[in-house]
Design an enzyme around this catalytic site. Structure first.
Site, PDB file in Angstrom:
ATOM      1  CG  ASN A  52      -0.173  -0.065   2.364  1.00 25.36           C
ATOM      2  OD1 ASN A  52       0.825   0.700   2.756  1.00 25.36           O
ATOM      3  ND2 ASN A  52      -0.555  -1.013   3.363  1.00 25.36           N
ATOM      4  CG  ASP A 112      -6.250  -5.588   6.698  1.00 19.66           C
ATOM      5  OD1 ASP A 112      -5.803  -5.727   8.147  1.00 19.66           O
ATOM      6  OD2 ASP A 112      -6.875  -4.739   6.218  1.00 19.66           O
ATOM      7  CE  LYS A 114       7.105 -12.027 -15.492  1.00 24.97           C
ATOM      8  NZ  LYS A 114       7.799 -11.473 -16.628  1.00 24.97           N
ATOM      9  CG  PHE A 170      -2.030   5.493  13.724  1.00 27.53           C
ATOM     10  CD1 PHE A 170      -1.105   5.185  14.711  1.00 27.53           C
ATOM     11  CD2 PHE A 170      -2.014   6.834  13.022  1.00 27.53           C
ATOM     12  CE1 PHE A 170      -0.239   6.095  15.026  1.00 27.53           C
ATOM     13  CE2 PHE A 170      -1.306   8.059  13.451  1.00 27.53           C
ATOM     14  CZ  PHE A 170      -0.211   7.693  14.606  1.00 27.53           C
ATOM     15  CE  LYS A 206     -10.775   0.049  11.559  1.00 21.07           C
ATOM     16  NZ  LYS A 206     -10.021   0.904  10.542  1.00 21.07           N
ATOM     17  CE  LYS A 212      -7.834  -3.207  14.391  1.00 23.50           C
ATOM     18  NZ  LYS A 212      -7.168  -3.726  13.430  1.00 23.50           N
TER      19      LYS A 212
HETATM   20  O1  PMT Z   1       3.134   5.792   6.709  1.00 29.01           O
HETATM   21  P1  PMT Z   1       2.708   7.313   6.372  1.00 29.01           P
HETATM   22  O2  PMT Z   1       2.715   7.465   4.651  1.00 29.01           O
HETATM   23  O3  PMT Z   1       3.148   8.438   7.092  1.00 29.01           O
HETATM   24  O4  PMT Z   1       1.146   7.141   6.652  1.00 29.01           O
HETATM   25  C1  PMT Z   1       0.539   6.954   7.689  1.00 29.01           C
HETATM   26  C2  PMT Z   1      -0.561   6.109   7.949  1.00 29.01           C
HETATM   27  C3  PMT Z   1      -1.671   6.672   6.970  1.00 29.01           C
HETATM   28  C4  PMT Z   1      -0.413   4.667   7.300  1.00 29.01           C
HETATM   29  C5  PMT Z   1      -0.902   5.998   9.431  1.00 29.01           C
HETATM   30  O5  PMT Z   1      -1.181   7.253   9.612  1.00 29.01           O
HETATM   31  C6  PMT Z   1      -2.184   5.148   9.856  1.00 29.01           C
HETATM   32  O6  PMT Z   1      -3.230   5.415   9.718  1.00 29.01           O
HETATM   33  N1  PMT Z   1      -1.802   3.974   9.995  1.00 29.01           N
HETATM   34  C7  PMT Z   1      -2.766   2.703  10.377  1.00 29.01           C
HETATM   35  C8  PMT Z   1      -2.968   2.232   8.802  1.00 29.01           C
HETATM   36  C9  PMT Z   1      -4.014   0.947   8.963  1.00 29.01           C
HETATM   37  O7  PMT Z   1      -3.632  -0.189   8.733  1.00 29.01           O
HETATM   38  O8  PMT Z   1      -5.243   1.382   9.553  1.00 29.01           O
HETATM   39  P2  PMT Z   1      -6.501   0.151   9.909  1.00 29.01           P
HETATM   40  O9  PMT Z   1      -7.409   1.096  10.126  1.00 29.01           O
HETATM   41  O10 PMT Z   1      -6.561  -0.763   8.683  1.00 29.01           O
HETATM   42  O11 PMT Z   1      -5.871  -0.709  10.964  1.00 29.01           O
HETATM   43  C10 PMT Z   1      -6.257  -0.026  12.461  1.00 29.01           C
HETATM   44  C11 PMT Z   1      -5.103  -0.474  13.320  1.00 29.01           C
HETATM   45  O12 PMT Z   1      -4.964  -1.792  13.272  1.00 29.01           O
HETATM   46  C12 PMT Z   1      -3.828   0.097  12.942  1.00 29.01           C
HETATM   47  O13 PMT Z   1      -3.361   0.666  14.049  1.00 29.01           O
HETATM   48  C13 PMT Z   1      -3.050  -1.066  12.339  1.00 29.01           C
HETATM   49  O14 PMT Z   1      -1.559  -0.756  12.334  1.00 29.01           O
HETATM   50  C14 PMT Z   1      -3.806  -2.177  12.937  1.00 29.01           C
HETATM   51  N2  PMT Z   1      -3.569  -3.246  12.186  1.00 29.01           N
HETATM   52  C15 PMT Z   1      -4.045  -3.380  11.060  1.00 29.01           C
HETATM   53  C16 PMT Z   1      -4.184  -4.723  10.274  1.00 29.01           C
HETATM   54  C17 PMT Z   1      -3.397  -5.839  10.546  1.00 29.01           C
HETATM   55  N3  PMT Z   1      -3.306  -7.020   9.969  1.00 29.01           N
HETATM   56  N4  PMT Z   1      -2.686  -5.738  11.952  1.00 29.01           N
HETATM   57  C18 PMT Z   1      -2.841  -4.513  12.770  1.00 29.01           C
HETATM   58  O15 PMT Z   1      -2.225  -4.474  13.674  1.00 29.01           O
END
Ligand code: PMT
Length: 397
Positions: free
Chosen positions: A208, A277, A287, A321, A335, A339
């Site tokens: 991403n 995810d 390939k 985040f 969330k 979590k």
């Molecule tokens: O890296 P930059 O370019 O500076 O951008 C910053 C950012 C946009 C990546 C950052 O600010 C941000 O939003 N990070 C969280 C991205 C994300 O995966 O969001 P989510 O809403 O899908 O997940 C919620 C939380 O679960 C997040 O804290 C994530 O790290 C966590 N997660 C998600 C998926 C997963 N498999 N495991 C996790 O722990």
């Protein structure tokens, strides 16, 4: 930012003296008062007049040549220092201090000061790796002296390796950090940053747009506040902040494993990363050919790192985040519960100057009790400061 702070800067003799001029200029722009002591060999590389002009203070080289405005100079400078920086710090000055030798203005003043002393070493790789130098450095570290790790690269002597003095901007960041109350001293913080990648075949992968900027800014600010930071990041084009333990991973499973190795011992986990995810059910050994007009790939869910550690946490604080494109606060609140987070930083990743890649972010911090605080557009480093201040307050109450 450094108004009213007295920095005494020792400059010892090496080619990196020219970079020390930039350090002084940057500190001066932040309104620090800088007094400079040069060794005689440093004065062979760059004239004291250069440092005098930039610092707007007299520069001392000779212990017997005291400017009028000071009393016993090495004592008055030693007392005046809020922080004592030695940049560049040669093996010679480090060896002298480690062995109690005080035979010139710089070594005498370092010996007499009670301020924090920070060395920015610069020397040839073989000297840096010499066991005697390492012993001296470790001895000083045990006594509370601090070191800014040198960089690697092509050195002035033509050798390639460790020993380049840290960059002026990093040295200045370190100095700023040394004035920042050490709110997180003794705290271990894991920060995840950047994207993860999931291979599809030997030449392709999914990922991403995360650049790592948000997570790296958090690591820098937490480290400046005295925390022991482990930064776990997917592939990004950023240099990890100085003094931070850096772990580079690729996949979400690898990020999960890396967090697992440090979690039991940590006080705080900040999940700023954007882990994928899903991953392909299987990675094609060869390939994938482009013969068909359509292909189908099947995906399986990756572990949710935040949710897993949220479930098993004991006293740890976990911050997530939320990268949202709609119903931002509502989704962020969900969330937190799902979590078991202590708070979540929601950002609208479709907004201009926010979310992925940009140097700024626009966030809302949502607490466990559901209350939400909006922040205006800020540099990611300032967003990080707001988050770290909130964590410090939680840890200290
Ligand atoms: O890296 P930059 O370019 O500076 O951008 C910053 C950012 C946009 C990546 C950052 O600010 C941000 O939003 N990070 C969280 C991205 C994300 O995966 O969001 P989510 O809403 O899908 O997940 C919620 C939380 O679960 C997040 O804290 C994530 O790290 C966590 N997660 C998600 C998926 C997963 N498999 N495991 C996790 O722990």
């Amino acid at each position: 930012m450094l108004s009213g702070k007295n920095i005494v800067m020792g400059v010892s003799g090496g080619i990196a003296v020219y970079k020390a001029v930039d350090v002084v200029s940057r500190l001066k722009k932040l309104n620090a008062n800088i007094d400079i002591i040069m060794t005689k060999s440093a004065a062979e590389f760059v004239a004291p007049l250069t440092f005098q002009s930039i610092s707007q203070n007299p520069v001392t080289v000779n212990i017997f040549n005291e400017p009028k405005q000071w009393k016993i100079e090495h004592i008055s400078l030693a007392k005046k220092a809020d922080v004592f920086l030695v940049a560049p710090a040669t093996a010679n000055i480090i060896g002298k201090v480690a062995n109690g030798i005080a035979d010139d203005m710089l070594s005498t003043t370092i010996m007499a000061t009670r301020a924090k002393v920070i060395f920015a070493p610069a020397m040839n790789t073989n000297m840096y790796n010499n066991i005697i130098f390492k012993e001296n450095m470790n001895k000083l570290k045990e006594h509370g002296y601090e070191f800014i790790k040198p960089g690697s690269g092509r050195l002035a002597c033509g050798d390639i390796g460790e020993g380049k003095m840290a960059e002026p901007c990093d040295i200045v960041d370190y100095i700023i950090g040394s004035f920042n109350g050490n709110q997180l001293k003794g705290k271990k913080i894991i920060i995840t940053a950047g994207p993860t990648i999931e291979p599809l075949d030997p030449v392709r992968y999914m990922t991403n747009y995360s650049s790592g900027k948000m997570g790296f800014a958090l690591a820098k600010v937490a480290q400046q506040q005295g925390a022991e930071v482990t930064l776990i990041s997917g592939p990004v084009n950023l240099e990890p902040p100085l003094g931070v333990e850096f772990i580079r991973i690729n996949t979400t499973q690898e990020m999960f494993n890396a967090v697992g190795r440090y979690f039991d011992d940590c006080h705080v986990l900040i999940k700023a990363a954007a882990p994928l995810d899903y991953r392909p059910v299987s990675v094609s050994e060869h390939k994938i050919k482009k013969e068909k007009d359509e292909i189908e790939l099947k995906f399986v869910k990756n572990p949710d790192i935040a949710a897993h550690f949220g479930k098993i946490k004991k006293k740890q604080i976990i911050i997530g985040f939320a990268a949202e494109t709609e119903n931002i606060i509502e989704n962020a609140r969900k969330k937190i519960d799902k979590k078991n987070l202590d708070f979540i930083v929601a950002n609208n990743v479709l907004a201009e100057n926010a979310g992925f890649k940009s140097d700024t972010n626009i966030v809302t911090i949502v607490d466990k009790n559901g209350s939400a605080t909006d922040y205006p557009m800020m540099k990611k480093e300032d967003v990080a400061r707001a988050i770290i201040d909130k964590i410090s307050a939680m840890l200290n109450c």
